[in-house]
Design a protein around this motif. Structure first.
Motif, PDB file in Angstrom:
ATOM      1  N   ALA A 307     -98.641  54.271 110.013  1.00  0.00           N
ATOM      2  CA  ALA A 307     -98.559  53.313 108.904  1.00  0.00           C
ATOM      3  C   ALA A 307     -99.249  51.994 109.268  1.00  0.00           C
ATOM      4  N   ILE A 308     -99.079  51.584 110.503  1.00  0.00           N
ATOM      5  CA  ILE A 308     -99.691  50.324 110.943  1.00  0.00           C
ATOM      6  C   ILE A 308    -101.216  50.463 110.931  1.00  0.00           C
ATOM      7  N   LYS A 309    -101.701  51.606 111.391  1.00  0.00           N
ATOM      8  CA  LYS A 309    -103.149  51.814 111.377  1.00  0.00           C
ATOM      9  C   LYS A 309    -103.670  51.924 109.941  1.00  0.00           C
ATOM     10  N   ARG A 310    -102.945  52.652 109.110  1.00  0.00           N
ATOM     11  CA  ARG A 310    -103.343  52.829 107.710  1.00  0.00           C
ATOM     12  C   ARG A 310    -103.421  51.484 106.982  1.00  0.00           C
ATOM     13  N   ALA A 311    -102.515  50.570 107.363  1.00  0.00           N
ATOM     14  CA  ALA A 311    -102.502  49.247 106.730  1.00  0.00           C
ATOM     15  C   ALA A 311    -103.751  48.440 107.083  1.00  0.00           C
ATOM     16  N   GLY A 312    -104.434  48.829 108.187  1.00  0.00           N
ATOM     17  CA  GLY A 312    -105.666  48.124 108.521  1.00  0.00           C
ATOM     18  C   GLY A 312    -105.817  47.720 109.972  1.00  0.00           C
ATOM     19  N   ALA A 313    -104.904  48.142 110.820  1.00  0.00           N
ATOM     20  CA  ALA A 313    -104.999  47.762 112.233  1.00  0.00           C
ATOM     21  C   ALA A 313    -106.124  48.523 112.925  1.00  0.00           C
ATOM     22  N   SER A 314    -106.976  47.783 113.628  1.00  0.00           N
ATOM     23  CA  SER A 314    -107.986  48.429 114.483  1.00  0.00           C
ATOM     24  C   SER A 314    -107.377  48.806 115.814  1.00  0.00           C
ATOM     25  N   MET A 315    -106.303  48.119 116.178  1.00  0.00           N
ATOM     26  CA  MET A 315    -105.620  48.411 117.441  1.00  0.00           C
ATOM     27  C   MET A 315    -104.174  47.968 117.317  1.00  0.00           C
ATOM     28  N   ILE A 316    -103.319  48.643 118.075  1.00  0.00           N
ATOM     29  CA  ILE A 316    -101.887  48.375 117.973  1.00  0.00           C
ATOM     30  C   ILE A 316    -101.329  48.116 119.362  1.00  0.00           C
ATOM     31  N   ALA A 317    -100.772  46.925 119.551  1.00  0.00           N
ATOM     32  CA  ALA A 317    -100.038  46.676 120.791  1.00  0.00           C
ATOM     33  C   ALA A 317     -98.648  47.235 120.563  1.00  0.00           C
ATOM     34  N   SER A 318     -98.267  48.218 121.378  1.00  0.00           N
ATOM     35  CA  SER A 318     -97.001  48.905 121.106  1.00  0.00           C
ATOM     36  C   SER A 318     -96.354  49.411 122.372  1.00  0.00           C
ATOM     37  N   TYR A 319     -95.023  49.233 122.441  1.00  0.00           N
ATOM     38  CA  TYR A 319     -94.242  49.781 123.554  1.00  0.00           C
ATOM     39  C   TYR A 319     -94.136  51.296 123.445  1.00  0.00           C
ATOM     40  N   PHE A 320     -94.537  51.828 122.314  1.00  0.00           N
ATOM     41  CA  PHE A 320     -94.522  53.281 122.117  1.00  0.00           C
ATOM     42  C   PHE A 320     -95.829  53.938 122.572  1.00  0.00           C
ATOM     43  N   ALA A 321     -96.794  53.155 123.014  1.00  0.00           N
ATOM     44  CA  ALA A 321     -98.132  53.693 123.275  1.00  0.00           C
ATOM     45  C   ALA A 321     -98.088  54.969 124.125  1.00  0.00           C
ATOM     46  N   LYS A 322     -97.372  54.893 125.231  1.00  0.00           N
ATOM     47  CA  LYS A 322     -97.355  56.024 126.156  1.00  0.00           C
ATOM     48  C   LYS A 322     -96.667  57.238 125.515  1.00  0.00           C
ATOM     49  N   ASP A 323     -95.531  57.005 124.896  1.00  0.00           N
ATOM     50  CA  ASP A 323     -94.801  58.101 124.223  1.00  0.00           C
ATOM     51  C   ASP A 323     -95.669  58.737 123.141  1.00  0.00           C
ATOM     52  N   ALA A 324     -96.319  57.885 122.370  1.00  0.00           N
ATOM     53  CA  ALA A 324     -97.109  58.395 121.239  1.00  0.00           C
ATOM     54  C   ALA A 324     -98.282  59.232 121.743  1.00  0.00           C
ATOM     55  N   VAL A 325     -98.940  58.716 122.790  1.00  0.00           N
ATOM     56  CA  VAL A 325    -100.126  59.406 123.299  1.00  0.00           C
ATOM     57  C   VAL A 325     -99.744  60.740 123.955  1.00  0.00           C
ATOM     58  N   LYS A 326     -98.611  60.770 124.626  1.00  0.00           N
ATOM     59  CA  LYS A 326     -98.132  62.039 125.218  1.00  0.00           C
ATOM     60  C   LYS A 326     -97.931  63.071 124.111  1.00  0.00           C
ATOM     61  N   LEU A 327     -97.421  62.627 122.987  1.00  0.00           N
ATOM     62  CA  LEU A 327     -97.179  63.553 121.868  1.00  0.00           C
ATOM     63  C   LEU A 327     -98.474  64.049 121.247  1.00  0.00           C
ATOM     64  N   ILE A 328     -99.412  63.146 121.043  1.00  0.00           N
ATOM     65  CA  ILE A 328    -100.641  63.575 120.340  1.00  0.00           C
ATOM     66  C   ILE A 328    -101.622  64.285 121.258  1.00  0.00           C
ATOM     67  N   ASN A 329    -101.504  64.047 122.577  1.00  0.00           N
ATOM     68  CA  ASN A 329    -102.442  64.716 123.514  1.00  0.00           C
ATOM     69  C   ASN A 329    -102.193  66.203 123.453  1.00  0.00           C
TER      70      ASN A 329
END
Ligand code: PBG
Length: 329
Positions: A307-329
């Motif tokens: 949702a944050i990216k869809r709203a227009g973010a080119s990049m997201i500073a997030s504490y979820f980064a590692k969790d999210a990337v593990k899921l999508i990898n």
């Protein structure tokens, strides 16, 4: 014959849905915030941020290597400063051998290609827990800017790729840009926290760094004289356009989810990359609800960052980064 159009045709199965999906999250979308402390072998969990830690430099080194392997290519550094080193001038922030400066070098030594971004504001260094210098009950703007510029230069000298002023003083981007140019750091980028709201969502972060405004006579109780009023929208555009005029390379909206209207509006108004900070309180809320078993952590996390990216973010500073990337990898 009716209907000629059936929108459900493009939703019939996952292959079809993935073919027409407009917003896709990848490791390139993330900036990983990291909290650094003095010591050796330190990995302290932050009470209000489950599974998020303060790391000493040796563990920071291990962490960034792991992040790099996962495809995460930028980190945003914050330091927790010893109480003894805090004052009202931000002196320690300029220490060439300070924790931030050593943290920058540690990351660059461990993974030279990792983009190192640094927080520029005085709060972790301030006895009063404010982003600037205090005098007679006020946070001084111009005096603070001079320190922020020196602080940015010191980060650039240590090897930072991007300095990220999060203080919301007026004119600080100009001061920082001017000093960096004068000193030959013309390739050091500035990511300006341009539309940063005075938000109650920063609570867990202030626990992490022990940086909350202190409750004392003549000390402002909150950050509302510099961070933005959350009732305002036009002001966010004004702040952002000014930061771009002053030399910001990337502009930021913060917090994330409650401010996606602002993200979209700024995205439409500017032609530089827009970053969004999904802040500590947003992280804490999802972790708490998931711990209770009330919400599907991974599904909600991916929905939020998308949702944050869809709203227009080119990049997201997030504490979820590692969790999210593990899921999508
Ligand atoms: C410091 C700073 C804050 C955050 C980033 N930089 C706290 C504040 O402004 O009080 C908040 C980040 C978060 O909550 O995750 N100027």
């Amino acid at each position: 014959m009716y209907p000629l159009r059936r929108n459900r045709r493009l939703r019939t199965n996952e292959s079809m849905r993935s073919l027409v999906r407009e917003t896709i999250i990848s490791p390139n979308d993330f900036i990983v915030p990291l909290f650094v402390v003095e010591g050796k072998g330190v990995k302290e969990e932050i009470a209000s941020m489950p599974n998020y830690y303060r790391l000493s430099l040796d563990n920071l080194q291990k962490e960034v290597k792991e992040l790099w392997k996962l495809g995460l290519k930028s980190v945003l550094l914050f330091v927790k400063v010893d109480d003894k080193l805090k004052d009202n001038s931000g002196k320690e922030a300029l220490n060439a051998d300070g924790l931030m400066q050593r943290a920058i070098k540690t990351v660059k030594d461990a993974v030279p290609e990792m983009i190192v971004m640094t927080d520029v504001a005085l709060d972790p260094f301030s006895v009063y827990g404010h982003d600037g210098i205090i005098s007679e009950g006020k946070v001084l703007n111009d005096d603070t800017n001079a320190v922020l510029a020196e602080m940015s230069l010191s980060h650039a000298i240590a090897g930072a790729d991007v300095v990220a002023p999060s203080d919301m003083m007026d004119g600080r981007i100009f001061e920082i840009r001017t000093l960096l140019e004068d000193e030959g750091f013309c390739d050091t980028a500035i990511m300006a926290y341009s539309a940063k709201y005075a938000s109650a969502f920063y609570g867990p972060f202030r626990d992490a760094l022990d940086s909350a405004p202190v409750d004392a006579k003549d000390i402002p109780k909150d950050k509302k004289t510099y961070q933005m009023d959350y009732g305002n929208r036009e002001e966010a555009i004004r702040e952002t356009l000014m930061d771009i005029d002053e030399g910001a390379d990337i502009v930021m909206v913060k917090p994330g989810l409650c401010y996606l209207d602002i993200v979209r509006e700024i995205k439409d108004a500017v032609n530089v990359p827009v970053a969004v900070y999904q802040v500590s309180g947003e992280y804490a809320m999802l972790k708490a609800a998931a711990e209770k078993g009330w919400i599907d952590h991974d599904a909600v996390m991916l929905e939020q960052v998308t949702a944050i990216k869809r709203a227009g973010a080119s990049m997201i500073a997030s504490y979820f980064a590692k969790d999210a990337v593990k899921l999508i990898n």
